[in-house]
Design a protein around this motif. Structure first.
Motif, PDB file in Angstrom:
ATOM      1  N   GLN A  45       0.068  11.107   6.508  1.00 57.45           N
ATOM      2  CA  GLN A  45      -1.076  10.974   6.830  1.00 57.45           C
ATOM      3  C   GLN A  45      -2.129  12.399   6.240  1.00 57.45           C
ATOM      4  O   GLN A  45      -2.823  12.116   5.342  1.00 57.45           O
ATOM      5  CB  GLN A  45      -2.113  10.045   7.686  1.00 57.45           C
ATOM      6  N   SER A  46      -1.680  13.721   6.286  1.00 51.84           N
ATOM      7  CA  SER A  46      -1.837  14.654   6.615  1.00 51.84           C
ATOM      8  C   SER A  46      -1.429  14.585   5.036  1.00 51.84           C
ATOM      9  O   SER A  46      -2.041  16.493   5.262  1.00 51.84           O
ATOM     10  CB  SER A  46      -1.333  15.288   7.834  1.00 51.84           C
ATOM     11  N   LEU A  47      -1.290  14.381   4.590  1.00 52.10           N
ATOM     12  CA  LEU A  47      -0.472  14.625   2.837  1.00 52.10           C
ATOM     13  C   LEU A  47      -1.827  15.085   1.987  1.00 52.10           C
ATOM     14  O   LEU A  47      -2.608  15.978   0.945  1.00 52.10           O
ATOM     15  CB  LEU A  47      -0.318  13.814   1.997  1.00 52.10           C
ATOM     16  N   ILE A  48      -3.518  14.022   2.163  1.00 50.35           N
ATOM     17  CA  ILE A  48      -4.431  14.182   2.029  1.00 50.35           C
ATOM     18  C   ILE A  48      -4.656  15.750   2.610  1.00 50.35           C
ATOM     19  O   ILE A  48      -5.457  15.993   1.077  1.00 50.35           O
ATOM     20  CB  ILE A  48      -5.189  12.559   2.634  1.00 50.35           C
ATOM     21  N   GLN A  49      -5.603  16.043   3.259  1.00 52.87           N
ATOM     22  CA  GLN A  49      -5.886  16.950   4.012  1.00 52.87           C
ATOM     23  C   GLN A  49      -4.954  18.113   3.210  1.00 52.87           C
ATOM     24  O   GLN A  49      -5.408  18.933   3.577  1.00 52.87           O
ATOM     25  CB  GLN A  49      -5.570  17.092   5.093  1.00 52.87           C
ATOM     26  N   GLU A 100      12.310  12.904  11.395  1.00 50.13           N
ATOM     27  CA  GLU A 100      13.276  11.692   9.645  1.00 50.13           C
ATOM     28  C   GLU A 100      12.914   9.766  10.607  1.00 50.13           C
ATOM     29  O   GLU A 100      12.235   9.812  10.678  1.00 50.13           O
ATOM     30  CB  GLU A 100      14.773  12.067  10.097  1.00 50.13           C
ATOM     31  N   VAL A 101      12.758   9.566   8.494  1.00 46.51           N
ATOM     32  CA  VAL A 101      12.391   8.264   8.605  1.00 46.51           C
ATOM     33  C   VAL A 101      13.649   7.469   8.093  1.00 46.51           C
ATOM     34  O   VAL A 101      13.805   8.186   6.605  1.00 46.51           O
ATOM     35  CB  VAL A 101      11.144   7.895   7.681  1.00 46.51           C
ATOM     36  N   GLY A 133      -4.974   7.509  -2.572  1.00 46.42           N
ATOM     37  CA  GLY A 133      -4.420   5.814  -2.839  1.00 46.42           C
ATOM     38  C   GLY A 133      -3.104   5.438  -2.996  1.00 46.42           C
ATOM     39  O   GLY A 133      -2.389   5.205  -2.165  1.00 46.42           O
ATOM     40  N   VAL A 134      -2.016   6.963  -2.775  1.00 49.34           N
ATOM     41  CA  VAL A 134      -0.981   6.933  -2.275  1.00 49.34           C
ATOM     42  C   VAL A 134      -0.648   6.668  -0.841  1.00 49.34           C
ATOM     43  O   VAL A 134       0.781   6.347  -0.455  1.00 49.34           O
ATOM     44  CB  VAL A 134      -0.021   7.692  -2.833  1.00 49.34           C
ATOM     45  N   VAL A 135      -1.592   7.395   0.158  1.00 54.54           N
ATOM     46  CA  VAL A 135      -1.716   6.955   0.679  1.00 54.54           C
ATOM     47  C   VAL A 135      -1.484   6.124   2.246  1.00 54.54           C
ATOM     48  O   VAL A 135      -0.890   5.067   2.855  1.00 54.54           O
ATOM     49  CB  VAL A 135      -1.410   8.631   1.805  1.00 54.54           C
ATOM     50  N   ILE A 136      -2.667   5.664   1.280  1.00 57.08           N
ATOM     51  CA  ILE A 136      -3.569   4.495   2.205  1.00 57.08           C
ATOM     52  C   ILE A 136      -3.078   3.634   1.673  1.00 57.08           C
ATOM     53  O   ILE A 136      -3.062   1.956   2.021  1.00 57.08           O
ATOM     54  CB  ILE A 136      -4.482   4.216   2.217  1.00 57.08           C
ATOM     55  N   GLY A 137      -2.464   3.364   0.436  1.00 59.76           N
ATOM     56  CA  GLY A 137      -2.096   2.441  -0.783  1.00 59.76           C
ATOM     57  C   GLY A 137      -0.477   1.546  -0.615  1.00 59.76           C
ATOM     58  O   GLY A 137      -0.363   1.161  -1.558  1.00 59.76           O
ATOM     59  N   GLN A 138       0.359   1.635   0.377  1.00 59.79           N
ATOM     60  CA  GLN A 138       1.636   1.244   0.475  1.00 59.79           C
ATOM     61  C   GLN A 138       1.759   0.003   1.173  1.00 59.79           C
ATOM     62  O   GLN A 138       3.000  -0.652   1.217  1.00 59.79           O
ATOM     63  CB  GLN A 138       2.698   2.569   0.732  1.00 59.79           C
ATOM     64  N   GLY A 139       0.068  -0.644   2.238  1.00 55.46           N
ATOM     65  CA  GLY A 139       1.273  -1.544   2.427  1.00 55.46           C
ATOM     66  C   GLY A 139       1.161  -1.634   3.857  1.00 55.46           C
ATOM     67  O   GLY A 139       1.664  -2.391   4.508  1.00 55.46           O
ATOM     68  N   PHE A 140       1.239   0.017   4.438  1.00 53.33           N
ATOM     69  CA  PHE A 140       2.250   0.022   5.485  1.00 53.33           C
ATOM     70  C   PHE A 140       0.937   1.247   5.928  1.00 53.33           C
ATOM     71  O   PHE A 140       0.952   1.919   5.251  1.00 53.33           O
ATOM     72  CB  PHE A 140       2.926   0.108   6.354  1.00 53.33           C
ATOM     73  N   GLN A 141       1.180   1.719   7.615  1.00 56.94           N
ATOM     74  CA  GLN A 141      -0.104   2.852   7.496  1.00 56.94           C
ATOM     75  C   GLN A 141       1.750   4.326   8.070  1.00 56.94           C
ATOM     76  O   GLN A 141       2.354   3.728   8.393  1.00 56.94           O
ATOM     77  CB  GLN A 141      -0.530   2.436   9.319  1.00 56.94           C
ATOM     78  N   PHE A 142       1.650   5.170   7.070  1.00 58.02           N
ATOM     79  CA  PHE A 142       2.034   6.586   7.195  1.00 58.02           C
ATOM     80  C   PHE A 142       1.738   7.017   9.090  1.00 58.02           C
ATOM     81  O   PHE A 142       0.516   6.896   8.700  1.00 58.02           O
ATOM     82  CB  PHE A 142       2.246   7.427   6.364  1.00 58.02           C
ATOM     83  N   PRO A 143       3.271   6.974   9.339  1.00 51.92           N
ATOM     84  CA  PRO A 143       2.865   8.052  10.592  1.00 51.92           C
ATOM     85  C   PRO A 143       1.746   9.643  10.294  1.00 51.92           C
ATOM     86  O   PRO A 143       1.442   9.647   8.537  1.00 51.92           O
ATOM     87  CB  PRO A 143       4.345   8.869  10.708  1.00 51.92           C
TER      88      PRO A 143
END
Length: 147
Positions: free
Chosen positions: A76-80, A117-118, A62-72
């Motif tokens: 996204q690999s935080l899920i894995q 860096e972001v 939910g944290v990775v996909i629920g922020q209203g934009f797509q992470f690089p």
């Protein structure tokens, strides 16, 4: 008439600028949420605390996909990271599954290790790199028999 025209132009300019400001704020908040979650996961990893890891990983999708934009991809690999490290900590009585976990640890470590860096997420890159190194350390500890 001129005053009305000026107000119209000002209103249109505001409408064009404000969404950009709101989007930047949303991205900054999203990255702050990602970083906070990643820090919790990292702390659990370095402490070897599977209960804390389970808690930190709960809701990570939910944290990775629920922020209203797509992470690089690395974000996204935080899920894995959660999936693989939880499997490593909880272990398996199945040798085939254990071998797969030991292959997945360096693969996922490499994914999150590709962090850059972001601007909206200061600190995200560093915590991703720390997680990447911690995953390799976990592999060295739990995969002694599966190399």
């Amino acid at each position: 008439m001129r005053i009305r025209h000026s107000f119209t132009i000002a209103a249109l300019a505001g409408a064009l600028i404000l969404p950009g400001i709101a989007a930047a704020k949303d991205r900054a908040e999203g990255w702050a949420n990602w970083t906070a979650r990643a820090e919790r996961i990292y702390e659990a990893l370095i402490n070897g605390d599977s209960a804390r890891l389970d808690s930190a990983c709960k809701g990570v999708t939910g944290v990775v996909i629920g922020q209203g934009f797509q992470f690089p991809g690395w974000g996204q690999s935080l899920i894995q990271v959660c999936t693989v490290t939880q499997a490593a900590y909880h272990g398996s009585n199945n040798n085939r599954r254990s071998k797969q976990i030991c292959k997945d640890l360096p693969r996922v470590s490499a994914l999150i290790g590709k962090s850059t860096e972001v601007p909206e997420g200061p600190g995200a890159h560093k915590i991703a790199q720390q997680i990447s190194r911690a995953m390799l350390e976990i592999r060295d500890q739990v995969c002694v028999n599966f190399r």
